[in-house]
Design an enzyme around this catalytic site. Structure first.
Site, short mmCIF file in Angstrom:
data_model
loop_
_atom_site.label_atom_id
_atom_site.label_comp_id
_atom_site.label_asym_id
_atom_site.label_seq_id
_atom_site.Cartn_x
_atom_site.Cartn_y
_atom_site.Cartn_z
N GLU A 173 -0.52 3.02 -13.48
CA GLU A 173 0.51 3.18 -14.50
C GLU A 173 -0.11 3.44 -15.88
O GLU A 173 0.47 4.08 -16.73
CB GLU A 173 1.38 1.92 -14.62
CG GLU A 173 2.00 1.44 -13.33
CD GLU A 173 1.05 0.62 -12.46
OE1 GLU A 173 0.43 -0.34 -12.96
OE2 GLU A 173 0.92 0.95 -11.27
N ARG A 193 -9.14 -10.63 -5.34
CA ARG A 193 -8.54 -11.73 -4.58
C ARG A 193 -8.43 -11.42 -3.10
O ARG A 193 -8.40 -12.33 -2.27
CB ARG A 193 -7.21 -12.14 -5.19
CG ARG A 193 -7.38 -12.82 -6.56
CD ARG A 193 -6.06 -13.10 -7.25
NE ARG A 193 -5.31 -11.89 -7.53
CZ ARG A 193 -5.46 -11.13 -8.62
NH1 ARG A 193 -6.35 -11.45 -9.53
NH2 ARG A 193 -4.73 -10.05 -8.79
#
Length: 188
Positions: A113, A76
């Site tokens: 993560e 994006r």
């Protein structure tokens, strides 16, 4: 889905810009996995008037002459970078996921993560001293941003600024990126 809309919206370009972005962000629960609240900026991109105001605001904040090229972070960030580059008459350079660029590239790997990721930029993307404005849609933990800023510098560019449309301030990425300045139109 619900809107991220607040009369007390805050951001580095003032409350009006923050409210504008907030008015076009949709919260999507449990995407991409259960427990995650995804901030969808596609309604902002789809609204021509709002998108133009956001791009004009970013250009005004940094100044038309403060950068030579704009880097967009996959994916994006490409949308934002291309619009800024067009508005200012400079070039645009994509920072891509590994294996997407056809020519020799610098790469950097970083921890997520849930694993590891690698970003790349063409080796010849910048000339020495090129002033680079780096942009993305959302700043979360800062891992992707930090890796991109390091990659730009390793490839010979000089980071002149870093801007996001939306910063998840509670995740502390701004501190992680210090002393580099972060410009966020909306911080939640």
């Amino acid at each position: 889905m619900t809107e991220t809309h607040s009369t007390a919206a805050r951001g580095d370009s003032g409350p009006e810009a923050a409210r504008l972005v907030a008015s076009r962000v949709l919260d999507v629960p449990d995407f991409p996995k259960p427990g995650v609240l995804f901030k969808d900026l596609m309604p902002l991109f789809a609204d021509g008037r709002v998108f133009r105001e956001v791009i004009d605001g970013i250009v005004a904040y940094h100044g038309r002459d403060s950068f030579d090229v704009v880097v967009g972070i996959e994916a994006r960030g490409f949308v934002v970078a291309a619009a800024i580059a067009y508005a200012t008459g400079v070039g645009v350079v994509p920072v891509r996921k590994a294996g997407k660029l056809p020519r020799p590239a610098h790469s950097v790997s970083y921890a997520l993560e849930y694993g590891e990721a690698t970003l790349e930029v063409h080796e010849d993307a910048f000339t020495a001293g090129h002033r680079v404005l780096v942009v993305d849609d959302v700043l979360a933990t800062g891992g992707t941003a930090e890796a991109t800023l390091d990659l730009v510098e390793r490839a010979g560019g000089t980071v002149s600024g870093f801007t996001v449309l939306l910063e998840l301030g509670f995740l502390g990425a701004r501190e992680r990126l210090a002393p580099r300045p972060v410009h966020a139109l909306l911080t939640v």
